[in-house]
Motif scaffolding. Sequence first.
Motif, PDB file in Angstrom:
ATOM      1  N   TYR A  90      12.928  15.663 -18.841  1.00 20.43           N
ATOM      2  CA  TYR A  90      12.522  15.842 -20.236  1.00 20.43           C
ATOM      3  C   TYR A  90      13.674  15.679 -21.215  1.00 20.43           C
ATOM      4  O   TYR A  90      13.496  15.113 -22.302  1.00 20.43           O
ATOM      5  N   ILE A  91      14.895  16.089 -20.860  1.00 26.47           N
ATOM      6  CA  ILE A  91      16.003  15.972 -21.818  1.00 26.47           C
ATOM      7  C   ILE A  91      16.329  14.495 -22.057  1.00 26.47           C
ATOM      8  O   ILE A  91      16.471  14.047 -23.199  1.00 26.47           O
ATOM      9  N   GLY A  92      16.394  13.714 -20.974  1.00 22.49           N
ATOM     10  CA  GLY A  92      16.682  12.290 -21.103  1.00 22.49           C
ATOM     11  C   GLY A  92      15.617  11.566 -21.913  1.00 22.49           C
ATOM     12  O   GLY A  92      15.933  10.729 -22.765  1.00 22.49           O
ATOM     13  N   LEU A  93      14.355  11.912 -21.665  1.00 22.13           N
ATOM     14  CA  LEU A  93      13.285  11.191 -22.371  1.00 22.13           C
ATOM     15  C   LEU A  93      13.177  11.618 -23.832  1.00 22.13           C
ATOM     16  O   LEU A  93      12.983  10.780 -24.717  1.00 22.13           O
ATOM     17  N   GLU A  94      13.317  12.916 -24.094  1.00 20.39           N
ATOM     18  CA  GLU A  94      13.256  13.353 -25.503  1.00 20.39           C
ATOM     19  C   GLU A  94      14.330  12.625 -26.304  1.00 20.39           C
ATOM     20  O   GLU A  94      14.083  12.122 -27.402  1.00 20.39           O
TER      21      GLU A  94
END
Length: 468
Positions: free
Chosen positions: A189-193
């Motif tokens: 989620y951190i990479g995609l956000e």
Amino acid sequence: MQTTSTTLVVIGGGPGGYIAAIRAAQLGVATILIEGDQLGGTCLNIGCIPSKALIHAAEEFEKAKHYAEGSALGIQVASPSIQIEQTVSWKNGIVKRLTTGVGALLKKNGAQVVKGWAQIIDGKTVAVMQDGQEVQRITCEHLLIASGSSAVELPFMPFGAGNGKVISSTEALSPNSIPKKLVVVGGGYIGLELGITYRKLGSEVAVVEAMDRILPAYDEELTKVVRNAMKQLGIEVHLGLSVQGLNADNTAVRLKNAAGEESELACDQVLVAVGRRPRTQGFGLESLLLDMNGRAVKIDDQCRTSMRNVWAIGDVTGEPMLAHRAMAQGEMVAEIIAGKRRHFSPASIPAVCFTDPELVVVGMSPQEAQAAGIVIITANFPFAANGRSMTLESSEGFVRVVARKDNHLILGWQAVGRSVSELSAGFGLCLEMGASLEDVAGTIHSHPTLGEAVQEAALRALGHALHI
Ligand code: FAD
């Protein structure tokens, strides 16, 4: 050197630690919180809040670009631009307001804050270090570890490598400029956000994920919707590839597939977002010889460690590493220390992913319920059939409910779509209250709202949806 005695020492002023200190002080427990960096921890300074601020700015910019290209709404905008320095300074202002607010709340409630790095001497004694010197020694009845987590580094491509090309989420949240080509390592989620945010801010973005799909922690039916939206935004996703490092002149990331074939992906910046690791080393925690769960401190359902008076909460205790979990644990530990009877129920911790569209899951997925041997009914309601979604120009995604077949008790919710993060509290409440499908179906939901899709999913599970 000053020596102090207190009832509770909290190590770390992130969401777990500061909530524990506030609640303990409210209940009359003499409390000292030790923070070596900034109050608010990862969440307020380099995590939840700054990322959501940048996400919002990028969304607004994207919207302006969309209008400039000519929108069906009839809104006309001349070619928009973004001053990233100003965006970062706006974001920093929000962080400052919130972290100052945390300091004020601690003070108002009577918790003492000591600035410095805690060094554990034993389970009842902590030294406070400033510039490598011990400035204070504190003895306590209870010690609460809330030291959080830090970003995992790739040993062959550490943060700062390639003359600063390789960055963590911390640097990505305070950009001086927007790179032309950004490679995001890690499809969590951190990479995609952040990848989606940078794409909207103008970067060409490629995501590299070693697994065979993005967001492996979420179920595939939900993540497919995000994947499609990323494709429409023009984000490349490369699956099943492992990163080998930077090439010789730091202009590309070297990749290898399962068959051992090598390739390269051009980059101006590389964001490594491959997970976070509990912060358990470098401050004497090892000397307590606590039982561990891998790298995380092992806790029971009251957040007690294997040492009776030593407690641990939040990211240092492992997954799910979420601010609201840390806060709930912190509040609970404070209450137990103050003499209340509490335990922590992880059944209703929502996990939200602030991608575009957003994702939220609470409780059991259909697969988890089936694996637990529960006979279930489940139903989806698509936002395409929800009036509010149409007025917001976004009808992708759906809400799904999972309930027991025998008594209709709701076991879980999953949703993907615009602003579904705002539905998560209601989902959690259903699980906490032991709501049934009939409870949700029989609750009058205001019209037109996204929440009507929640009611309709319950109705559909009961066999009589009204709008589909
Ligand atoms: P932390 O917030 O990490 O705080 C620990 C504190 O302890 C730090 O301030 C540190 O300086 C201090 N400390 C450590 N060791 C010592 C010591 N020896 N002495 C003194 N002080 C010490 N979660 C969500 O729920 N929603 C989100 O949207 C979300 N977005 C995120 C986005 C990003 C980019 C990142 C990186 C994280 C995000 N998270 C999100 C995760 C969230 O930030 C963490 O789960 C949360 O901050 C954990 O709280 P904590 O109190 O356990 O630890």
